[in-house]
Design a protein around this motif. Structure first.
Motif, mmCIF file in Angstrom:
data_model
loop_
_atom_site.group_PDB
_atom_site.id
_atom_site.type_symbol
_atom_site.label_atom_id
_atom_site.label_comp_id
_atom_site.label_asym_id
_atom_site.label_seq_id
_atom_site.Cartn_x
_atom_site.Cartn_y
_atom_site.Cartn_z
ATOM 1 N N UNK A 9 0.726 -1.290 -0.164
ATOM 2 C CA UNK A 9 -0.025 0.249 -0.072
ATOM 3 C C UNK A 9 0.623 1.249 0.143
ATOM 4 N N UNK A 10 1.990 1.138 0.912
ATOM 5 C CA UNK A 10 2.955 2.397 1.002
ATOM 6 C C UNK A 10 3.679 2.567 -0.511
ATOM 7 N N UNK A 11 4.136 1.500 -0.979
ATOM 8 C CA UNK A 11 4.880 1.573 -2.199
ATOM 9 C C UNK A 11 3.773 2.005 -3.461
ATOM 10 N N UNK A 12 2.430 1.360 -3.389
ATOM 11 C CA UNK A 12 1.738 2.073 -4.332
ATOM 12 C C UNK A 12 1.591 3.491 -4.325
ATOM 13 N N UNK A 15 4.633 5.155 -5.549
ATOM 14 C CA UNK A 15 4.589 5.106 -7.005
ATOM 15 C C UNK A 15 3.830 6.067 -7.611
ATOM 16 N N UNK A 16 2.406 6.155 -7.312
ATOM 17 C CA UNK A 16 1.535 7.209 -7.874
ATOM 18 C C UNK A 16 2.016 8.663 -7.612
ATOM 19 N N UNK A 17 2.634 8.841 -6.644
ATOM 20 C CA UNK A 17 3.203 10.352 -6.413
ATOM 21 C C UNK A 17 4.545 10.566 -7.352
ATOM 22 N N UNK A 18 5.336 9.679 -7.329
ATOM 23 C CA UNK A 18 6.546 9.804 -8.370
ATOM 24 C C UNK A 18 6.242 9.801 -9.717
ATOM 25 N N UNK A 19 5.074 9.082 -10.169
ATOM 26 C CA UNK A 19 4.581 9.191 -11.590
ATOM 27 C C UNK A 19 4.179 10.512 -11.776
ATOM 28 N N UNK A 20 3.620 11.159 -10.972
ATOM 29 C CA UNK A 20 3.159 12.497 -10.854
ATOM 30 C C UNK A 20 4.134 13.542 -11.338
ATOM 31 N N UNK A 21 4.875 13.439 -10.500
ATOM 32 C CA UNK A 21 6.339 14.207 -10.578
ATOM 33 C C UNK A 21 6.840 13.765 -11.911
ATOM 34 N N UNK A 22 7.247 12.691 -12.231
ATOM 35 C CA UNK A 22 7.968 12.326 -13.610
ATOM 36 C C UNK A 22 6.992 12.766 -14.776
ATOM 37 N N UNK A 66 10.829 4.128 -0.428
ATOM 38 C CA UNK A 66 9.776 3.262 0.068
ATOM 39 C C UNK A 66 9.795 2.397 -1.019
ATOM 40 N N UNK A 67 9.785 2.582 -2.363
ATOM 41 C CA UNK A 67 9.854 1.702 -3.267
ATOM 42 C C UNK A 67 10.889 0.681 -3.226
ATOM 43 N N UNK A 68 12.220 1.257 -3.063
ATOM 44 C CA UNK A 68 13.381 0.283 -2.913
ATOM 45 C C UNK A 68 13.112 -0.796 -1.787
ATOM 46 N N UNK A 69 12.581 0.054 -0.406
ATOM 47 C CA UNK A 69 12.379 -1.061 0.540
ATOM 48 C C UNK A 69 11.145 -1.979 0.224
ATOM 49 N N UNK A 70 10.294 -1.664 -0.246
ATOM 50 C CA UNK A 70 9.077 -2.750 -0.899
ATOM 51 C C UNK A 70 9.974 -3.849 -1.731
ATOM 52 N N UNK A 71 10.741 -3.228 -2.779
ATOM 53 C CA UNK A 71 11.328 -4.223 -3.495
ATOM 54 C C UNK A 71 12.309 -5.167 -3.142
ATOM 55 N N UNK A 72 12.924 -4.819 -2.011
ATOM 56 C CA UNK A 72 13.900 -5.283 -0.952
ATOM 57 C C UNK A 72 13.404 -6.637 -0.506
ATOM 58 N N UNK A 73 12.064 -6.807 -0.082
ATOM 59 C CA UNK A 73 11.416 -7.549 0.766
ATOM 60 C C UNK A 73 11.140 -8.863 -0.190
ATOM 61 N N UNK A 74 11.251 -8.689 -1.346
ATOM 62 C CA UNK A 74 10.785 -9.839 -2.067
ATOM 63 C C UNK A 74 11.863 -10.656 -3.080
#
Length: 102
Positions: A9-12, A15-22, A66-74
């Motif tokens: 949920x935090x990663x999603x 991601x939404x906020x980062x896409x808006x900025x990008x 947050x994205x990196x932390x999420x990815x690191x758990x899988x």
């Protein structure tokens, strides 16, 4: 693993906020796009220089971590598709890399 600062949920949300900025035509937008596109396909879209974290504000850097932390758990690869963001990523490729995708 949906709970906590690195849950899905935090990663999603990050991601939404980062896409808006990008999508913006700013220096921070370019750096965020570099981050997202390196995650999407670094070999074709370019990699993310870690020093680019120095060029974004603390909030954006937190979203990236947050994205990196999420990815690191899988185990295995997880891409923005897992969040239903394929169309947005293709849009960013067109905007920032000037080449076609399928």
């Amino acid at each position: 693993m949906d709970q906590g600062p690195f849950g899905k949920t935090a990663a999603a949300s990050a991601l939404d906020r980062l896409i808006d900025v990008a999508r913006s035509d700013t220096g921070q937008g370019r750096r965020v796009a570099n981050f997202l596109l390196a995650w999407w396909n670094g070999d074709d879209c370019g990699h993310f220089p870690i020093a680019d974290l120095f060029g974004v504000d603390a909030t954006l850097a937190t979203h990236m971590t947050t994205i990196i932390g999420f990815l690191g758990q899988h185990e295995g690869a997880i891409y923005p598709d897992a969040f239903g963001r394929k169309a947005e990523m293709i849009e960013l490729v067109h905007r920032w890399r000037n080449f076609e995708t399928d």
